[in-house]
Design an enzyme around this catalytic site. Structure first.
Site, PDB file in Angstrom:
ATOM      1  N   ALA A 130       4.806  12.717   2.007  1.00  0.00           N
ATOM      2  CA  ALA A 130       4.071  11.946   0.901  1.00  0.00           C
ATOM      3  C   ALA A 130       3.265  10.567   1.433  1.00  0.00           C
ATOM      4  CB  ALA A 130       5.327  11.094   0.097  1.00  0.00           C
ATOM      5  N   MET A 131       2.508  10.114   0.553  1.00  0.00           N
ATOM      6  CA  MET A 131       1.557   9.070   0.964  1.00  0.00           C
ATOM      7  C   MET A 131       1.457   8.011   0.038  1.00  0.00           C
ATOM      8  SD  MET A 131      -0.333   7.791   3.104  1.00  0.00           S
ATOM      9  CE  MET A 131      -1.512   5.953   2.885  1.00  0.00           C
ATOM     10  N   GLU A 132       1.569   6.764   0.582  1.00  0.00           N
ATOM     11  CA  GLU A 132       1.837   5.611  -0.689  1.00  0.00           C
ATOM     12  C   GLU A 132       0.528   4.925  -1.030  1.00  0.00           C
ATOM     13  OE1 GLU A 132       1.577   3.991   3.888  1.00  0.00           O
ATOM     14  OE2 GLU A 132       2.409   5.726   2.937  1.00  0.00           O
ATOM     15  N   HIS A 165      10.969   5.218  -0.802  1.00  0.00           N
ATOM     16  CA  HIS A 165      10.074   4.916   0.251  1.00  0.00           C
ATOM     17  C   HIS A 165       8.842   4.612  -0.142  1.00  0.00           C
ATOM     18  CE1 HIS A 165       9.102   5.642   4.627  1.00  0.00           C
ATOM     19  NE2 HIS A 165       7.911   5.949   4.389  1.00  0.00           N
ATOM     20  N   GLU A 166       8.162   5.389  -0.909  1.00  0.00           N
ATOM     21  CA  GLU A 166       6.614   5.268  -1.068  1.00  0.00           C
ATOM     22  C   GLU A 166       6.339   4.121  -1.997  1.00  0.00           C
ATOM     23  OE1 GLU A 166       4.888   6.813   0.752  1.00  0.00           O
ATOM     24  OE2 GLU A 166       6.325   8.235   1.220  1.00  0.00           O
ATOM     25  N   HIS A 169       6.714   0.773   0.062  1.00  0.00           N
ATOM     26  CA  HIS A 169       5.210   0.725   0.712  1.00  0.00           C
ATOM     27  C   HIS A 169       4.323  -0.222  -0.326  1.00  0.00           C
ATOM     28  CE1 HIS A 169       5.413   2.669   4.556  1.00  0.00           C
ATOM     29  NE2 HIS A 169       5.618   3.745   4.094  1.00  0.00           N
TER      30      HIS A 169
END
Length: 733
Positions: A130-132, A165-166, A169
């Protein structure tokens, strides 16, 4: 590659984005659309509001034909989850989690989420997990979509943790960013640790704290090889920067923060974080800034030099080994660097120990009271007064500290007796920690294997999932390594021992989805292993369930906890395998597809395994994002482990082109395919392959990690196969 910019984290700016699209598509970016203009050629142009001040790596835009579901947080932030239209039913859980998490973080960080919206989108082929990106977080489908009919309880936990988690961030990383990639752990270690804090607060029934120990065990595993690196280390070129996104940044980072939080107390830790985030909002920070924000802290009535302490954990690599000896009314302590690749008797030992010293926040308990005693160890040797009449001392309470403990002079026998006679005198975390440390000390040559096996003998009385799985995990790891050697008798004896030892636990399991998260996790693991060890009742039940599933044309939803086990047994014959591949191609559930793929890789027919690898390389039926996972699953199969390694050697250039040299996927392939090798011939083979790609291998730490790991396995086998053989024969008597 997306637009010209100074692509470094310290250059922050406000970004204004406009996107042209056809009317049948939608476009998304970090901010909401403020207006849409119709152009003369029938295209539409979306104008997005200017972003807050942020780093280039967080800019995102998406063009798709996706649909969405939307809800609002208690402070009015609009949250939407986007996915392919046919997968919309799987988006509802993520929406609920995201709303809860944003509410939690606003309160925990005491800082409002600064954007009007937060979108979460499931990307069908996505290399990362994944990406934040600020306001538009992107995910693999397995990390965001949840299908109640086919997703298991561990799939649910995974989705919850990734969203946690994301969204962490959005503050740690996006609002406050590291000045340069050498401190990426400030982003990733924090976000990994916040997964535990956020899920525990929002979904207590998922008992997420049971996984934190495992995170720290993973970190110790890597950090006890000489090829490890400091949490904060130099990274200059793109390959090195990509390699920073590793176990050390994420898992060791999280465990060191966990240790710090317990040392400072939750309250002081949280206040320090808030101070740090406020002071550096929309700016960049270094390691040092975090310690300064927490610094005004007294330990034992004296001001503590937190920077000096934390530098020993972030600026030097490795994990400490604390050796404990009882002498009358004193506890004698010694710290060394814990290494699993080198023995204390090796000539290189002193040079690998030189200059290493940690400031260790020690904790310990005795049978005299329930008090947790604390002591800060800042020298190589130390001693603490204890009451002479205590029967036992357990150091590193609940494993809140990032260090391994060795009990010298019969200390391990004391622990074995304690577990056998009164295991509940220790918490489940302490019991798990003892099992972990004992088996690590076997690998490093500090403890005989039969001592570790005697220690886990108490597991017949254990009712908690975590220590049970820890003990079972080591026996399974030994079995999986030995079944890949030509050791038929030893493999058989060990398999029979595991089945006999865990008979009661295996027989207690129902083939259903009932029970707590913890019980369901145990069920999945135990039945999967029982069938792998060809336990007749397990195989019989799995065959019957698979037959029922086939007869329903795949419309029967098996209990999600046992589905993988059933599919894996069913995949052993041609018809079952072909049916699974067919269903894999047509399934809409990413979680279910993962289960099918795993089962397909369990085939004993090497031509089928080769076919899967070819499909993975082609990237149509099996997507590129799943290629590294596929290669590792084939490598887990005793008939596939050389096959997978040969495939990697043969297709090396193609793999590098497809996945990029420093990527998470490539590192996993390198360490995963070689991870079960344990003979000196295999070691030579790995060395000569790395030699042949020297240009690339020299840029990567992963190749060194892989070599260290094989070397460790070779030494383990040379030292322990014979004693294990003897021990197993004695158990039969």
């Amino acid at each position: 590659m997306a637009f010209p910019c100074f692509d470094e984290p310290i250059f922050k700016a406000n970004f204004s984005v406009r996107i042209r699209r056809s009317p049948e598509h939608i476009s998304l970016s970090n901010m909401p659309v403020v207006k849409t203009v119709e152009l003369s050629d029938g295209l539409l142009e979306d104008w997005f509001a200017a972003s807050v001040k942020m780093s280039t790596y967080l800019v995102a835009f998406v063009i798709s034909d996706f649909r969405s579901v939307t809800a609002t947080t208690s402070s009015g932030v609009q949250v939407s989850v986007y996915a392919a239209p046919e997968k919309m039913p799987q988006t509802h859980y993520a929406l609920e989690v995201a709303v809860k998490m944003l509410d939690f973080y606003e309160e925990f960080f005491n800082i409002r989420y600064p954007l009007p919206k937060q979108d979460l989108i499931a990307i069908p082929d996505f290399q990362s997990g994944a990406m934040e990106n600020w306001g538009l977080t992107t995910y693999r489908e397995t990390s965001l979509l949840f299908d109640p009919l086919t997703s298991s309880v561990s799939d649910k936990l995974w989705v919850t943790m990734v969203i946690g988690h994301e969204l962490a961030h959005q503050w740690f990383g996006n609002l406050v960013t590291m000045a340069w990639w050498n401190d990426i752990w400030l982003n990733e270690g924090f976000a990994r640790y916040m997964e535990y804090i956020s899920v525990e607060a929002t979904y207590p029934d998922l008992t997420v704290e049971e996984y934190l120990l495992h995170t720290c065990f993973v970190a110790v595993g890597l950090d006890s090889l000489n090829s490890s690196r400091p949490i904060s280390s130099d990274a200059e070129n793109p390959t090195q920067i990509k390699e920073m996104f590793d176990t050390v940044s994420y898992d060791k980072g999280a465990c060191v923060l966990h240790m710090l939080r317990h040392f400072l107390t939750d309250d002081v830790f949280q206040r320090g974080i808030v101070r740090y985030l406020r002071k550096f909002s929309y700016k960049n920070a270094h390691n040092q800034d975090l310690w300064d924000s927490m610094a005004n802290y007294l330990f034992a009535g004296e001001h503590l030099d937190l920077t000096a302490m934390m530098n020993t954990w972030t600026l030097q690599k490795g994990v400490p080994l604390v050796t404990v000896t009882r002498k009358g009314s004193r506890l004698l302590l010694r710290q060394d660097r814990f290494l699993r690749t080198v023995l204390p008797s090796d000539p290189v030992w002193p040079s690998l120990q030189k200059g290493f010293l940690w400031h260790i926040p020690l904790t310990y308990k005795t049978d005299a009271s329930s008090t947790i005693h604390r002591h800060l160890m800042t020298t190589h040797t130390d001693s603490i007064p204890i009451e002479e009449e205590v029967n036992w001392v357990k150091v590193n309470t609940d494993m809140t500290g990032y260090y391994v403990v060795h009990y010298e002079d019969g200390g391990w026998d004391e622990m074995t007796t304690l577990l056998r006679e009164n295991h509940t005198a220790l918490s489940y975390k302490d019991r798990t920690h003892l099992i972990h440390n004992a088996f690590q000390l076997v690998t490093s040559g500090h403890l005989a294997i039969n001592k570790a096996l005697e220690l886990i003998d108490y597991l017949r009385l254990e009712t908690h999932t975590v220590p049970l799985l820890q003990g079972l995990g080591y026996l399974e790891a030994y079995y999986r390594m030995i079944e890949k050697r030509n050791e038929l008798e030893l493999t058989h004896n060990l398999g029979m021992y595991i089945l006999q030892f865990f008979r009661a636990v295996i027989d207690q399991q129902t083939w259903s989805d009932s029970g707590s998260v913890s019980e369901r996790r145990l069920r999945s693991e135990v039945l999967s292993l029982a069938c792998h060890l060809e336990d007749p009742p397990c195989l019989q039940r799995a065959h019957q369930s698979f037959k029922d599933w086939l007869e329903s044309n795949g419309t029967l939803n098996l209990p999600t906890d046992v589905a993988v086990t059933v599919y894996s047994v069913g995949a052993q014959d041609d018809h079952g395998w072909a049916s699974l591949l067919h269903t894999y191609k047509n399934s809409l559930s990413a979680a279910q597809k993962h289960k099918f793929l795993f089962a397909l890789t369990c085939s004993r027919d090497t031509s089928k395994l080769e076919k899967l690898l070819e499909l993975g390389l082609e990237g149509k039926v099996i997507r590129s994002q799943d290629l590294s996972g596929l290669i590792l699953m084939v490598a887990r199969n005793p008939l596939g482990h050389h096959l997978a390694w040969n495939f990697v050697k043969k297709n090396w250039d193609t793999l590098v082109k497809k996945l990029q040299l420093g990527s998470f996927c490539m590192r996993h392939i390198i360490t995963g395919t070689t991870g079960q090798f344990s003979s000196s011939e295999e070691l030579t083979d790995v060395q000569s392959f790395f030699e042949s790609i020297k240009e690339q291998a020299s840029q990567l730490r992963a190749t060194q990690v892989a070599l260290d790991n094989v070397q460790k396995n070779v030494r383990w086998s040379q030292r322990n196969l014979e004693p294990l053989r003897i021990w197993l024969n004695e158990q039969k008597k």
